[in-house]
Design an enzyme around this catalytic site. Structure first.
Site, PDB file in Angstrom:
ATOM      1  N   LYS A  79       0.652  -0.950  -0.057  1.00  0.00           N
ATOM      2  CA  LYS A  79       0.116  -0.078  -0.586  1.00  0.00           C
ATOM      3  C   LYS A  79       0.942   0.946   0.127  1.00  0.00           C
ATOM      4  CE  LYS A  79      -4.081   2.246   3.074  1.00  0.00           C
ATOM      5  NZ  LYS A  79      -4.566   1.978   4.065  1.00  0.00           N
ATOM      6  N   SER A 158      -9.850   1.449   3.156  1.00  0.00           N
ATOM      7  CA  SER A 158      -8.852   2.668   2.427  1.00  0.00           C
ATOM      8  C   SER A 158      -7.501   1.738   1.411  1.00  0.00           C
ATOM      9  CB  SER A 158      -7.660   3.667   3.048  1.00  0.00           C
ATOM     10  OG  SER A 158      -7.800   3.095   4.238  1.00  0.00           O
ATOM     11  N   SER A 182      -9.677  -0.080   7.130  1.00  0.00           N
ATOM     12  CA  SER A 182      -9.737  -0.142   5.911  1.00  0.00           C
ATOM     13  C   SER A 182      -8.902  -1.489   4.916  1.00  0.00           C
ATOM     14  CB  SER A 182      -8.266   0.823   6.237  1.00  0.00           C
ATOM     15  OG  SER A 182      -8.994   2.374   5.819  1.00  0.00           O
TER      16      SER A 182
END
Lengths: 498, 105, 484
Positions: A79, A158, A182
């Site tokens: 990420k 997210s 997330s």
């Protein structure tokens, strides 16, 4: 044979060990998959050169008999909230334009040391603030699963890029971060496994901070076993993080396949929401039956402050974020928009550099901490947080794990819920309470809704009892036998070697 | 609690985020909506409850008084906009300055 | 000591409180491993944490915590076993994180007291409100470039203690004595070097005025004053200014001001469009700081004898006056020096030599007492030579000057230069006899009752011996020989 990038980590590891293929072959296949899967917009930065270098190094180690462990040679995605040395790190924000750290986050460094191969940096909601991956400066991520009529869906957020990359067959595993859901919510939306460890289990050093008291790194994988393997390579005490737990890394795979006979599974009654889709509730009941069928005992428990977790979260997280994001000021890195005075430069840089959702949360956070409001909002929210944690402590006196749905719905179309922030926030209603209490939790893909879209079930365990969490999750996984795959992506061919 | 435009202006300045004048109304509505929603917390009786400071209840690491970092001005300044080398510091780690628009004190 | 400003509406009293920012003596910073040394090239003592790079986290320096506790104990203050670091949020060019990590609601040290030694020998007790730990900010240079300010983060993250007094001070002089006393205490404890020129100690001064007996009025805060003299000047100016304001019917505005040392005046800092709102909240990157009583007890054993105690002991053991004692203990090295000289000797002589000849010579040489060319044991030996009559007091002063210049021992100088006092009666008698023989007329004068001429004879004998004869013996011999 399964396409290389669609292998599980465990299977790929066995193949590497047996010499069926090399890390370089595996990595090349993933790089091709990344290229053909670009329509998903799952990656902000692809790092094929780094990947091939590390893959070759892994093969060399293995040839020398020095393979580092089950992650050695496994290609993964990271990420873009983890700082990576010499590689652009954006947090999905305009304000970090061009930022190339001179350091590597502890978690990504741990993975690197374990031999994992970084394929690139995945897209995310700006500063990890979002539940649909629609707030990224680098554009929304598409869920590999398509809605009715081939409609593009959100992957959740997210960590949407990481979830889409794993679900879309671009790589066998990815890391994300979870502040209020997330990792788990996008895992549910994308039909994969997403796990958030206990707060303090993984170091936060080098992860762009959103809400310091909540942020935790975790794996997104296709199987529970893979999640346990990956977490083993990520976790560990870090003297550079004052909130990192001085606890040894457990063998997270220890309970896999042991079943749940005699395990006490709590069913919190407050997780039944008005207006919850019938299929979500039905899947939850199905999950209870699956566990009971394997000898677990389901017990009704009460977590009375559940409904207050989400509003408390939306005070605590923005408050911490408003302070954590003050460092993005145009001086030392990232975007600068010139101004005639210092304040002018700050305001111009931050006005242009932050997107709408980040701006909203920074302003909310600033407001709830400001003079005259601190006690009414921030302090009250932290007191409620104490009560939420207490609820869990009491429930765990009776049960070993808790079972709930992961999200109140399946993935929705890109563009939906955009004009009502509170409606968007409700996506995290089932994941936020465990975050507020710092507990380990996992989403396991368990079924499909009426539109054929994946739904996850959510398990929560006691602090630092990831072994039990994985044990229950693997039982759930076995019973669910979830093997649905996203449909062929319309405009792109299936990537990867076969 | 409903937030008016002046309040938005004030907190936007505290946060040093420029909000265009024509966006103030919309933002005031959104934030009022969110604040209105979180105010359900007032229903909770928190009499005598300690606010949580951290979920991590543990002995935390402390560092020894040893110099383990520094001497890396090049790294520190690498991503800066418009840095200024220190006199004699052009070769990198001899030091340099960050710069900002001139501050009049 | 009273300090009242008279106005048309009556006398005004000044109320002063000091917030002293003292840099903790440590190798590394409060939350990072970068060095704290003064004067390094810009941004070369900066870690990723100090530069607030994304994802960087603070980890506390244990030694700095111990230093704060030690200081708290030295101020006879309450140590809080549970304290909390909070974030003080504001934007400024030299504050890279956008917040300062500080302590607010729960500081590490609570109330304490400091005793001031007033010039009249009296003492005065000043309350300490609290002591908390915080990070220093970086440094902005505004005069290097026409359009830009330059930022150096070497100071960013250095550990500070903020020592807040109660508003107990009433005169500029008291404020100066208080500041010096705090500096003395910190130096005794080795928790701050007290070096105001290098910025390791500075003060924010809160000033208000009132008619005696009134409630407190509005105060102003003069920021960052960096010398004792400036603190006193700033208070004088600011008190007068406030009195004038009230006397002319105006109000005093609560504001922060700065002191212009060249003009000797205070003026408001540039007005901000909005008042600061620091939005303090507990730093989620740091858990509450919990200390064990065992640790505090252990640190207590490291506290040296403090100046107030030494002062009492000097007065009791050596019979010194409060004033002499106060002067000697104001500096730890001086107190140590004195004590070594005074032990087993005449304390009054020791005081006179240390505060007189030694202080004068060191001042001339521009040296601190710790670097004195004459170490205390040497000065002690010199005093011994006077005491046992080897040299005269007058000769001792010359020997001392030679010691300062050469670093040699007193005995060596005396020996080399043959400065021993002549105490051998026969030897002196020979000189006396010779001088009498050579001056028969004057001898007759004495015998005829002209007493004063004896003094003249003493002078002659001393001259003849090169000043080395014991004057007392010379005197006695002369009287004996000339009496009949």
């Amino acid at each position: 044979m399964t396409a290389f990038p669609e292998l599980s980590i465990a299977a790929a590891g066995k193949g590497l060990e047996a010499g069926d293929f090399t890390a370089e072959e595996l990595t090349r296949a993933c790089i091709e998959a990344l290229e053909s899967g670009r329509d998903l917009n799952a990656f902000i930065t692809e790092t094929p050169d780094i990947a091939l270098d590390r893959a070759k190094a892994s093969d060399a180690r293995r040839a020398d008999g020095r393979a580092a462990g089950p992650m050695d040679g496994i290609p993964i995605a990271i990420k873009d909230l983890f700082c990576t040395e010499g590689v652009l790190t954006t947090a999905g924000s305009h304000i970090l334009d061009g930022f190339t750290p001179a350091y590597e986050s502890t978690v990504s460094a741990n993975l690197k040391d374990s031999g994992a191969v970084m394929l690139g940096k995945t897209n995310l909601d700006e500063f990890a603030m979002g539940s649909a991956n629609v707030t990224s400066y680098y554009g929304p991520v598409k869920n590999p699963w398509k809605g009715p009529g081939g409609k593009d869906l959100v992957p959740g957020g997210s960590s949407g890029g990481s979830a889409a990359a794993v679900a879309g067959g671009l790589c066998p595993g990815a890391i994300g971060t979870d502040t209020g859901g997330s990792i788990r919510q996008p895992a549910s939306f994308c039909g994969i496994v997403g796990m958030k460890p206990t707060y303090g289990r993984c170091s936060r050093w080098g992860i762009v901070a959103f809400a310091s008291s909540l942020d935790q790194a975790g794996p997104l994988t296709r199987t529970v076993e893979d999640a346990a393997i990956m977490l083993g390579a990520m976790a560990g005490h870090d003297a550079k993080d004052s909130t990192s737990a001085p606890i040894d890394v457990a063998d997270f795979s220890a309970g896999l396949g042991e079943g749940v006979k005699g395990m006490k599974v709590g069913i919190p009654k407050e997780y039944t929401l008005d207006g919850m889709p019938a299929e979500v509730e039905a899947l939850w009941r199905q999950g209870m039956d699956w566990l009971k069928g394997q000898g677990a005992e389901c017990i009704d428990v009460s977590l009375p402050h559940t409904k207050y977790a989400l509003p408390a979260y939306y005070i605590v997280a923005p408050a911490e974020a408003s302070s954590n994001l003050a460092r993005y000021d145009g001086v030392r890195y990232g975007l600068r928009v010139e101004g005639s005075t210092l304040d002018d430069m700050y305001e111009a840089t931050r006005g242009e550099g932050f997107g709408d959702e980040v701006r909203r949360r920074v302003l909310i956070g600033t407001y709830v901490l400001s003079a005259g409001y601190y006690d009414a909002y921030y302090r009250q929210a932290q007191k409620v947080r104490t009560l939420i944690a207490r609820d869990f402590t009491e429930a765990f006196e009776q049960v070993d794990v808790l079972l709930t749905p992961t999200a109140p719905s399946a993935a929705f179309a890109i563009g939906e819920k955009m004009d009502d922030p509170v409606a968007m926030y409700l996506n995290d209603v089932f994941t936020v309470p465990a975050s507020m209490a710092g507990l380990p939790a996992i989403s396991v893909p368990a079924g499909l809704d009426g539109d054929g879209l994946p739904l996850g079930l959510h398990l929560i365990a006691k602090p630092f009892d990831e072994v039990t969490l994985f044990r229950a999750a693997s039982a759930l996984e076995q019973a669910a036998g979830f093997d649905a795959k996203p449909g062929a992506r319309p405009s792109t061919p299936q990537g990867g070697a076969s | 609690m409903s937030l008016d435009k002046d309040t938005i202006r004030k907190i936007a300045f505290l946060a040093r985020i420029r909000v265009p004048e024509d966006a103030l109304d919309g933002l005031a509505g959104e934030l009022s909506n969110i604040i209105g929603w979180v105010e359900q917390l007032n229903e909770v009786d928190t009499e005598g409850v300690e606010p949580m400071t951290s979920v991590a209840d543990m002995d935390w690491p402390r560092r020894d008084d040893e110099i383990t970092d520094g001497g890396r001005a090049q790294d520190i300044l690498a991503n800066a906009t418009d840095p200024e080398p220190a006199p004699g510091g052009e070769d990198g780690n001899g030091g340099g300055f960050f710069t900002v628009p001139k501050v009049v004190e | 000591m009273t300090y009242l400003i008279s106005g048309e509406s009556g006398d005004w009293e000044v109320v002063i409180g000091l917030e002293i920012h003292a840099q903790i003596v440590s190798e590394a910073k409060l939350f990072s491993g970068a060095a704290t040394a003064f004067g390094a090239a810009p941004n070369t003592q900066v870690s990723l944490v100090d530069a607030a790079m994304p994802g960087m986290l603070p980890v506390i320096n244990e030694h700095c915590v111990a230093q704060a506790v030690k200081t708290g104990l030295g101020l006879k203050a309450k140590i809080n076993l549970h304290s909390v670091f909070e974030r003080k949020n504001y934007f400024y060019a030299d504050l890279p994180q956008g917040y300062q990590i500080s302590q607010y609601a729960e500081p590490i040290v609570g109330e304490g007291t400091v005793i001031l030694d007033m010039p009249d020998g009296e003492t005065r007790e000043i309350g300490i409100e609290r002591l908390h730990m915080e990070q220093d900010a970086g440094k902005s240079l505004h005069d290097q470039d026409p359009k830009r300010s330059f930022i150096d983060l070497n100071r960013s993250g250095i550990a500070l203690m903020e020592i807040v007094s109660k508003p107990d001070l009433r005169t500029p002089e008291e404020a100066g004595i208080y500041l010096r006393k705090i500096r003395t205490i910190l130096r005794y404890l080795h928790t701050c070097d007290g070096n105001m020129e290098e910025g390791s100690m500075r003060a924010d001064v809160n000033v208000s005025v009132r008619h005696p007996g009134e409630d407190l009025r509005t105060r102003t805060e003069i920021k960052n004053v960096n010398s004792v003299r400036f603190v006193m000047q700033a208070i004088e100016y600011e008190a007068e200014r406030q009195v004038e304001a009230y006397e002319s019917g105006e109000d005093v505005v609560q504001e922060t001001r700065q002191f212009d040392s060249t003009k000797g005046e205070t003026r408001p800092m540039r007005a901000k469009e909005f008042a600061h709102d620091y939005r303090y909240f507990p730093d989620p990157d740091l858990l509450p700081l919990v200390l064990s009583q065992d640790l505090v007890d252990h640190i207590a054993t490291l506290i040296p004898e403090m100046p107030d105690e030494i002062k009492q002991r000097f007065m009791a053991d050596f019979g010194l006056s409060a004033n002499d004692s106060g002067v000697l203990v104001a500096d730890m090295d001086t107190a140590d020096y004195f004590e070594e000289v005074a032990n087993g000797r005449d304390p009054k002589q020791a005081v006179n030599w240390v505060t007189g000849n030694l202080f004068g010579a060191l001042k001339k040489a521009g040296l601190p007492i710790a670097e004195s060319p004459v170490p205390p044991e040497s000065l002690g030996e010199l005093l011994d030579l006077v005491e046992d009559g080897t040299i005269s007091g007058r000769m001792a002063k010359e020997v001392f000057e030679e010691m300062m210049a050469t670093g040699k021992d007193a005995a060596d100088i005396v020996e080399e230069q043959g400065l021993e006092q002549i105490t051998d009666g026969a030897e002196i008698e020979a000189f006396v006899d010779r001088v009498i023989a050579e001056n028969q007329d004057q001898a007759a004068d004495v015998r005829n009752g002209k007493e004063k001429t004896i003094g003249w004879f003493v002078g002659q004998v001393m001259q003849a011996t090169g000043g080395k004869a014991n004057p007392k013996m010379v005197n006695e011999l002369l009287r004996k020989k000339l009496s009949g």
